[in-house]
Design an enzyme around this catalytic site. Structure first.
Site, PDB file in Angstrom:
ATOM      1  N   ASP A  97      37.179 -19.429  36.011  1.00  0.00           N
ATOM      2  CA  ASP A  97      36.002 -18.676  36.429  1.00  0.00           C
ATOM      3  C   ASP A  97      34.762 -19.479  36.048  1.00  0.00           C
ATOM      4  O   ASP A  97      34.791 -20.250  35.082  1.00  0.00           O
ATOM      5  CB  ASP A  97      35.959 -17.305  35.749  1.00  0.00           C
ATOM      6  CG  ASP A  97      35.065 -16.308  36.470  1.00  0.00           C
ATOM      7  OD1 ASP A  97      35.599 -15.489  37.244  1.00  0.00           O
ATOM      8  OD2 ASP A  97      33.840 -16.358  36.273  1.00  0.00           O
ATOM      9  N   ASN A 108      40.488 -17.394  45.147  1.00  0.00           N
ATOM     10  CA  ASN A 108      39.871 -16.072  45.160  1.00  0.00           C
ATOM     11  C   ASN A 108      38.360 -16.109  44.965  1.00  0.00           C
ATOM     12  O   ASN A 108      37.648 -15.220  45.446  1.00  0.00           O
ATOM     13  CB  ASN A 108      40.508 -15.215  44.054  1.00  0.00           C
ATOM     14  CG  ASN A 108      39.747 -13.937  43.789  1.00  0.00           C
ATOM     15  OD1 ASN A 108      39.759 -13.025  44.604  1.00  0.00           O
ATOM     16  ND2 ASN A 108      39.066 -13.878  42.645  1.00  0.00           N
ATOM     17  N   TYR A 114      28.110 -14.695  55.378  1.00  0.00           N
ATOM     18  CA  TYR A 114      29.393 -14.351  54.768  1.00  0.00           C
ATOM     19  C   TYR A 114      30.518 -14.405  55.798  1.00  0.00           C
ATOM     20  O   TYR A 114      31.589 -14.958  55.546  1.00  0.00           O
ATOM     21  CB  TYR A 114      29.308 -12.964  54.144  1.00  0.00           C
ATOM     22  CG  TYR A 114      30.525 -12.559  53.362  1.00  0.00           C
ATOM     23  CD1 TYR A 114      30.837 -13.170  52.152  1.00  0.00           C
ATOM     24  CD2 TYR A 114      31.368 -11.544  53.819  1.00  0.00           C
ATOM     25  CE1 TYR A 114      31.959 -12.794  51.417  1.00  0.00           C
ATOM     26  CE2 TYR A 114      32.476 -11.158  53.091  1.00  0.00           C
ATOM     27  CZ  TYR A 114      32.771 -11.783  51.892  1.00  0.00           C
ATOM     28  OH  TYR A 114      33.887 -11.406  51.174  1.00  0.00           O
ATOM     29  N   LYS A 133      33.958 -16.749  55.815  1.00  0.00           N
ATOM     30  CA  LYS A 133      35.304 -16.179  55.808  1.00  0.00           C
ATOM     31  C   LYS A 133      36.054 -16.493  57.098  1.00  0.00           C
ATOM     32  O   LYS A 133      37.286 -16.580  57.111  1.00  0.00           O
ATOM     33  CB  LYS A 133      35.231 -14.673  55.558  1.00  0.00           C
ATOM     34  CG  LYS A 133      34.704 -14.319  54.165  1.00  0.00           C
ATOM     35  CD  LYS A 133      35.503 -15.003  53.066  1.00  0.00           C
ATOM     36  CE  LYS A 133      35.053 -14.600  51.682  1.00  0.00           C
ATOM     37  NZ  LYS A 133      35.868 -15.244  50.614  1.00  0.00           N
ATOM     38  N   ILE A 185      36.305  -3.192  48.723  1.00  0.00           N
ATOM     39  CA  ILE A 185      37.181  -2.893  47.594  1.00  0.00           C
ATOM     40  C   ILE A 185      36.296  -2.435  46.435  1.00  0.00           C
ATOM     41  O   ILE A 185      35.125  -2.803  46.344  1.00  0.00           O
ATOM     42  CB  ILE A 185      37.993  -4.153  47.187  1.00  0.00           C
ATOM     43  CG1 ILE A 185      38.748  -4.728  48.402  1.00  0.00           C
ATOM     44  CG2 ILE A 185      38.969  -3.833  46.064  1.00  0.00           C
ATOM     45  CD1 ILE A 185      39.784  -3.811  49.016  1.00  0.00           C
ATOM     46  N   THR A 197      34.906  -3.151  43.684  1.00  0.00           N
ATOM     47  CA  THR A 197      34.511  -4.270  42.835  1.00  0.00           C
ATOM     48  C   THR A 197      32.986  -4.312  42.792  1.00  0.00           C
ATOM     49  O   THR A 197      32.310  -3.481  43.404  1.00  0.00           O
ATOM     50  CB  THR A 197      35.018  -5.605  43.407  1.00  0.00           C
ATOM     51  OG1 THR A 197      34.403  -5.811  44.688  1.00  0.00           O
ATOM     52  CG2 THR A 197      36.537  -5.609  43.561  1.00  0.00           C
TER      53      THR A 197
END
Length: 251
Positions: A36, A89, A154, A158, A187, A189
């Site tokens: 990370d 990820n 974005y 993707k 999601i 998050t």
């Protein structure tokens, strides 16, 4: 123990989907390299894995930097001998009208969301090929499949991940290295919370607008899909898109 004996490298594993997937991988028997940009968060994930009886190491990782990728891959192989699973990820997200996106914002998002995935595949997949097998899971999004206002940058990133996944899958099929992409909708998050704040409507209402199932997905649901793709159960799946969106793309 569906991942017993496997070694996995997971980027962006200090929080959200990456953290939950790391914990689930360890529970399923994998040794996990947790990376990370925030080392404290990576260390916390690794500590939770170890506390639960699993094996993990943590590294600070700027996925947009090739030298950092070389270092992380080298240290991962030194720690565990091989890399069987790569979950690309790490990613960032913003919602902004096309005409208001700066070149600096565009380049930063692309460097993490696209270049980061490219570098992960570039430096890990040849190792998998030499070991005659492996599984790569790339985090895309439903934004890489369908359009939405404010999502041009974005969505472009993707969409790139979606196609790169297919190209790499075809190139490495002879080496038994599988590459698939996952495509979540919203999601629960930090990114999901940001979308709610930006839309300025309650989460339940936004969820109904986006997905027929009428709720946001959970990190556990996404982690379950990634476990499947990492496991030998998915041995005939490569170059494919795995949508986890509550029916959003069915509309």
């Amino acid at each position: 123990m569906r991942l017993e004996g496997k070694m996995a490298l997971i980027t962006g594993a200090g929080a959200g989907i990456g953290k939950t997937t790391s914990l689930r991988f360890a529970k399923e028997g994998a040794k996990v390299v947790v990376t990370d940009i925030n080392l404290d968060n990576a260390n916390q994930t690794a500590a939770e894995i170890k506390h639960a009886g699993g094996e993990a190491v943590a590294f600070r990782h700027d996925v947009s930097n090739e030298d950092n990728w070389k270092q992380v891959v080298s240290e991962s192989v030194s720690a565990y001998g091989r890399i069987d699973v790569l979950f690309n990820n790490a990613g960032i997200y913003f919602i902004k009208p096309l005409a208001e996106i700066s070149v600096e914002e565009w380049n930063r998002l692309m460097s993490i969301n696209v270049t980061g995935v490219f570098l992960g595949m570039k430096h890990v997949m040849p190792l998998m090929a030499r070991n005659k097998g492996g599984s790569v899971i790339n985090a895309s999004s439903i934004a890489g499949i369908k359009g939405a206002a404010g999502h041009l940058a974005y969505g472009a990133s993707k969409g790139a991940v979606r196609t790169m996944t297919k190209d790499a899958a075809v190139e490495y099929a002879d080496y038994n290295v599988r590459v698939n992409s996952i495509h979540p909708a919203y999601i629960n998050t930090a990114m999901g919370s940001y979308a709610v704040d930006t839309a300025q409507i309650p989460e339940a209402e936004l969820a109904k607008i986006v997905a027929p199932i009428g709720r946001f997905g959970t990190v556990e649901e996404v982690a379950g899909l990634v476990v499947y793709l990492a496991s030998d159960e998915a041995s005939f799946s490569t170059g494919a898109e795995f949508v986890i969106d509550g029916g959003a793309t069915a509309r």
